[in-house]
Design a protein around this motif. Structure first.
Motif, PDB file in Angstrom:
ATOM      1  N   UNK A 122       0.858  -1.179   0.000  1.00  0.00           N
ATOM      2  CA  UNK A 122       0.000   0.000   0.000  1.00  0.00           C
ATOM      3  C   UNK A 122       0.893   1.228   0.000  1.00  0.00           C
ATOM      4  N   UNK A 123       0.422   2.299  -0.604  1.00  0.00           N
ATOM      5  CA  UNK A 123       1.189   3.532  -0.711  1.00  0.00           C
ATOM      6  C   UNK A 123       1.663   4.048   0.663  1.00  0.00           C
ATOM      7  N   UNK A 124       0.888   3.819   1.691  1.00  0.00           N
ATOM      8  CA  UNK A 124       1.270   4.275   3.035  1.00  0.00           C
ATOM      9  C   UNK A 124       2.623   3.696   3.438  1.00  0.00           C
ATOM     10  N   UNK A 125       2.936   2.480   2.983  1.00  0.00           N
ATOM     11  CA  UNK A 125       4.169   1.818   3.404  1.00  0.00           C
ATOM     12  C   UNK A 125       5.295   1.958   2.383  1.00  0.00           C
ATOM     13  N   UNK A 126       5.161   2.902   1.436  1.00  0.00           N
ATOM     14  CA  UNK A 126       6.244   3.112   0.476  1.00  0.00           C
ATOM     15  C   UNK A 126       7.504   3.532   1.230  1.00  0.00           C
ATOM     16  N   UNK A 127       8.670   3.235   0.679  1.00  0.00           N
ATOM     17  CA  UNK A 127       9.936   3.487   1.379  1.00  0.00           C
ATOM     18  C   UNK A 127      10.134   4.932   1.833  1.00  0.00           C
TER      19      UNK A 127
ATOM     20  N   UNK B 297      -1.417   2.312  16.976  1.00  0.00           N
ATOM     21  CA  UNK B 297      -2.308   2.579  15.845  1.00  0.00           C
ATOM     22  C   UNK B 297      -2.138   4.018  15.387  1.00  0.00           C
ATOM     23  N   UNK B 298      -1.949   4.204  14.063  1.00  0.00           N
ATOM     24  CA  UNK B 298      -1.860   5.576  13.584  1.00  0.00           C
ATOM     25  C   UNK B 298      -2.396   5.787  12.172  1.00  0.00           C
ATOM     26  N   UNK B 299      -2.355   4.822  11.293  1.00  0.00           N
ATOM     27  CA  UNK B 299      -2.888   5.001   9.936  1.00  0.00           C
ATOM     28  C   UNK B 299      -4.207   4.267   9.723  1.00  0.00           C
ATOM     29  N   UNK B 300      -4.393   3.192  10.417  1.00  0.00           N
ATOM     30  CA  UNK B 300      -5.524   2.310  10.180  1.00  0.00           C
ATOM     31  C   UNK B 300      -6.282   2.062  11.481  1.00  0.00           C
ATOM     32  N   UNK B 301      -7.533   1.664  11.420  1.00  0.00           N
ATOM     33  CA  UNK B 301      -8.329   1.439  12.644  1.00  0.00           C
ATOM     34  C   UNK B 301      -8.273   0.009  13.167  1.00  0.00           C
ATOM     35  N   UNK B 302      -7.094  -0.597  13.184  1.00  0.00           N
ATOM     36  CA  UNK B 302      -6.987  -1.987  13.611  1.00  0.00           C
ATOM     37  C   UNK B 302      -6.494  -2.144  15.046  1.00  0.00           C
ATOM     38  N   UNK B 303      -6.151  -1.074  15.693  1.00  0.00           N
ATOM     39  CA  UNK B 303      -5.580  -1.162  17.026  1.00  0.00           C
ATOM     40  C   UNK B 303      -4.067  -1.257  16.947  1.00  0.00           C
TER      41      UNK B 303
END
Length: 142
Positions: free
Chosen positions: A83-88, A106-112
């Motif tokens: 996913x683009x969020x995890x690009x280098x 948790x900071x980008x996604x609502x997974x805890x």
């Protein structure tokens, strides 16, 4: 340079061999009771580098229970790493090292929060990152 690559591959393989000899009860990942679905669809490269091949084995053993096969994430469980969020440029390789060693709030996604992952060395994570980065590149994430 070739000797360094060979050394890293051997180090990764020996780390995985060690991991497989550990007490299996300490390796059990929490797997959801309900079937989950992938968050993203990806293209899987036809071939992987030697490091990425080692990383894939480690990823499947330690990460895929939450992040899904080929790092596509799982609805209500964990985000996709392809996913683009995890690009280098946003999450450098060291971010993966820190996430495994220390966990992540948790900071980008609502997974805890993500708990630290036991039983992986820095060398193991380096191989996992090689695998994730090759998946990312195959999907236009550089």
């Amino acid at each position: 340079m070739r000797a360094l690559q060979l050394f890293l591959v051997l180090l990764g393989v020996s780390g995985l061999a060690y991991w497989f000899t550990l007490d299996k009860d300490s390796q059990v990942a929490l797997v959801p009771d309900q079937p989950t679905s992938a968050i993203v669809e990806i293209v899987v490269p036809e071939t992987l580098s030697a490091n990425a091949q080692v990383g894939k084995v480690a990823f499947e053993a330690k990460c895929s229970a939450c992040h899904g096969a080929n790092a596509v994430g799982q609805t209500d469980i964990a985000p996709p790493l392809v996913h683009k969020i995890y690009e280098p440029s946003h999450h450098a390789d060291e971010a993966f090292q820190r996430a495994v060693a220390l966990g992540v709030r948790q900071h980008h996604w609502p997974f805890g929060n993500m708990a630290p992952v036991e039983g992986l060395t820095r060398a193991d994570v380096t191989m996992i990152v090689a695998y994730v980065r090759e998946l990312q590149r195959a999907n236009g994430i550089n």
